[in-house]
Design an enzyme around this catalytic site. Structure first.
Site, short mmCIF file in Angstrom:
data_model
loop_
_atom_site.label_atom_id
_atom_site.label_comp_id
_atom_site.label_asym_id
_atom_site.label_seq_id
_atom_site.Cartn_x
_atom_site.Cartn_y
_atom_site.Cartn_z
CG ASP A 175 -2.20 0.81 1.03
OD1 ASP A 175 -3.26 0.18 0.92
OD2 ASP A 175 -2.14 2.07 0.94
CB VAL B 54 -0.07 0.71 -7.89
CG1 VAL B 54 -0.03 -0.34 -6.82
CG2 VAL B 54 -1.35 1.54 -7.82
CE LYS C 272 -12.09 0.00 -10.15
NZ LYS C 272 -11.08 -0.85 -9.52
CE1 TYR D 282 -13.41 3.07 -8.56
CE2 TYR D 282 -15.49 2.49 -9.59
CZ TYR D 282 -14.51 2.23 -8.66
OH TYR D 282 -14.62 1.13 -7.84
N1 LIG Z 1 -16.13 -0.45 -1.91
C1 LIG Z 1 -16.87 -0.83 -2.96
O1 LIG Z 1 -18.10 -0.88 -2.89
C2 LIG Z 1 -16.21 -1.23 -4.25
C3 LIG Z 1 -17.02 -1.69 -5.30
C4 LIG Z 1 -16.43 -2.10 -6.49
C5 LIG Z 1 -15.06 -2.07 -6.62
N2 LIG Z 1 -14.29 -1.61 -5.61
C6 LIG Z 1 -12.83 -1.60 -5.82
O2 LIG Z 1 -12.18 -2.29 -4.77
C7 LIG Z 1 -10.87 -1.76 -4.59
C8 LIG Z 1 -10.66 -1.41 -3.13
O3 LIG Z 1 -11.63 -0.47 -2.71
P1 LIG Z 1 -12.03 -0.23 -1.19
O4 LIG Z 1 -13.48 0.02 -1.16
O5 LIG Z 1 -11.47 -1.32 -0.36
O6 LIG Z 1 -11.29 1.17 -0.91
P2 LIG Z 1 -10.36 1.65 0.31
O7 LIG Z 1 -10.23 3.12 0.15
O8 LIG Z 1 -10.88 1.12 1.61
O9 LIG Z 1 -8.97 0.95 0.02
C9 LIG Z 1 -8.15 1.31 -1.08
C10 LIG Z 1 -6.70 1.13 -0.70
O10 LIG Z 1 -5.92 1.46 -1.86
C11 LIG Z 1 -4.82 2.25 -1.44
N3 LIG Z 1 -4.34 3.07 -2.54
C12 LIG Z 1 -4.96 4.12 -3.14
N4 LIG Z 1 -4.15 4.65 -4.07
C13 LIG Z 1 -3.00 3.91 -4.07
C14 LIG Z 1 -1.79 3.94 -4.80
N5 LIG Z 1 -1.55 4.91 -5.71
N6 LIG Z 1 -0.85 3.01 -4.55
C15 LIG Z 1 -1.05 2.06 -3.62
N7 LIG Z 1 -2.17 1.98 -2.86
C16 LIG Z 1 -3.13 2.90 -3.10
C17 LIG Z 1 -5.36 3.09 -0.28
O11 LIG Z 1 -4.30 3.58 0.53
C18 LIG Z 1 -6.25 2.09 0.43
O12 LIG Z 1 -5.55 1.38 1.43
C19 LIG Z 1 -10.75 -0.56 -5.54
O13 LIG Z 1 -10.11 -0.96 -6.72
C20 LIG Z 1 -12.21 -0.22 -5.82
O14 LIG Z 1 -12.36 0.40 -7.07
C21 LIG Z 1 -14.82 -1.19 -4.42
#
Ligand SMILES: NC(=O)c1ccc[n+]([C@@H]2O[C@H](COP(=O)([O-])OP(=O)(O)OC[C@H]3O[C@@H](n4cnc5c(N)ncnc54)[C@H](O)[C@@H]3O)[C@@H](O)[C@H]2O)c1
Length: 259
Positions: free
Chosen positions: A36, A63, A158, A154
């Protein structure tokens, strides 16, 4: 090879879905590299899991920076000797109409959610192909198959991840490596619940009414998805049993996209 010798790397592992997936890999016996860019959260998650007796390693990695991604993959191999599973999960949301969407923000979000996954696959592939085994799971979204006003970056990222998933699946098809996209709907995370206050304000309703009034009309099962359900699906895709599943957009969305 048993699960206990398998090594998984998860990006964005310090929070939400990435954290849950990583901890499920630990519980299943995998050695896990939590990656992270948020050092504070990463340190906390690593120490909490080590206190529970799990073998895990943290790597700070943004990343969107190719050098960081290269280092993350090298660190995993240095630490544990192989790389079996890569989960490209790091992501973020920003909502604005296109005419107001800052171009640098748009580019940065694509760098994180699509270029970041590309570079991670680029450095993971030679290792996985040489092992003749690998599982890559890109975390997509229902926003990869349908549009949402206000989410241009986004949605672009995606949708793009599905194209990258198919190409990578083809390029690895004869090497024992599978590549899939796991595409969740609305998951019950702080990220989703954090939007309730704004949604309530813009619609003149209470936060408690947001689910029924704003989200459930679009979700046939009328519920948010539990983060455990996402982790279970990812663990299946990462398993040897899932060897025939590749190049797929695996939707887990409580029926959202079937209407
Ligand atoms: N929460 C939802 O309902 C949902 C639905 C569909 C898809 N997603 C996808 O799931 C994944 C995780 O989402 P989440 O809800 O757990 O969000 P979250 O914000 O809880 O976690 C995201 C993590 O990614 C890290 N991050 C962000 N930018 C970064 C970078 N440049 N380099 C390294 N780490 C980085 C953040 O520090 C964080 O720890 C994402 O790809 C999101 O698009 C989430």
């Amino acid at each position: 090879m048993t699960k206990h010798e398998r090594v998984a790397v998860v990006t964005g592992a310090a929070s939400g879905i990435g954290r849950k997936i990583s901890e499920e890999f630990l519980r299943e016996g995998y050695k896990v590299v939590f990656s992270d860019f948020n050092k504070e959260n990463l340190d906390k998650v690593i120490s909490e899991n080590r206190e529970k007796g799990f073998e895990c390693h943290g790597v700070i990695c943004d990343v969107s920076k190719e050098e960081d991604v290269k280092n993350m993959i090298e660190e995993a191999v240095k630490q544990y000797g192989r790389l079996d599973v890569l989960v490209n999960n790091a992501g973020l949301q920003y909502v604005s109409l296109i005419e107001n969407f800052p171009t640098d923000k748009f580019e940065k979000m694509l760098q994180i959610m699509i270029t970041g996954a590309f570079t991670a696959i680029k450095y993971a592939f030679p290792i996985m192909k040489a092992q003749k085994y690998g599982r890559i799971i890109n975390i997509g979204s229902i926003n990869g198959v349908i549009g949402f006003a206000g989410k241009s970056a986004y949605n672009s990222a995606k949708h793009a991840i599905l194209g990258l998933t198919k190409v990578a699946a083809l390029e690895a098809a004869d090497s024992g490596v599978t590549v899939n996209a796991m595409c969740p709907g609305y998951v019950d995370t702080p990220l989703v619940r954090g939007q309730f206050a704004d949604l309530a304000k813009t619609r003149g309703i209470t936060e408690e009414e947001v689910l029924e009034a704003v989200l459930y009309p679009f979700i046939p099962q009328k519920r948010l998805i539990d983060v455990q359900e996402i982790a279970d699906y990812v663990l299946f895709l990462a398993s040897e049993k899932a060897k025939g599943v590749t190049g797929q957009a695996c939707l887990l969305d409580a029926g959202y996209t079937c209407q």
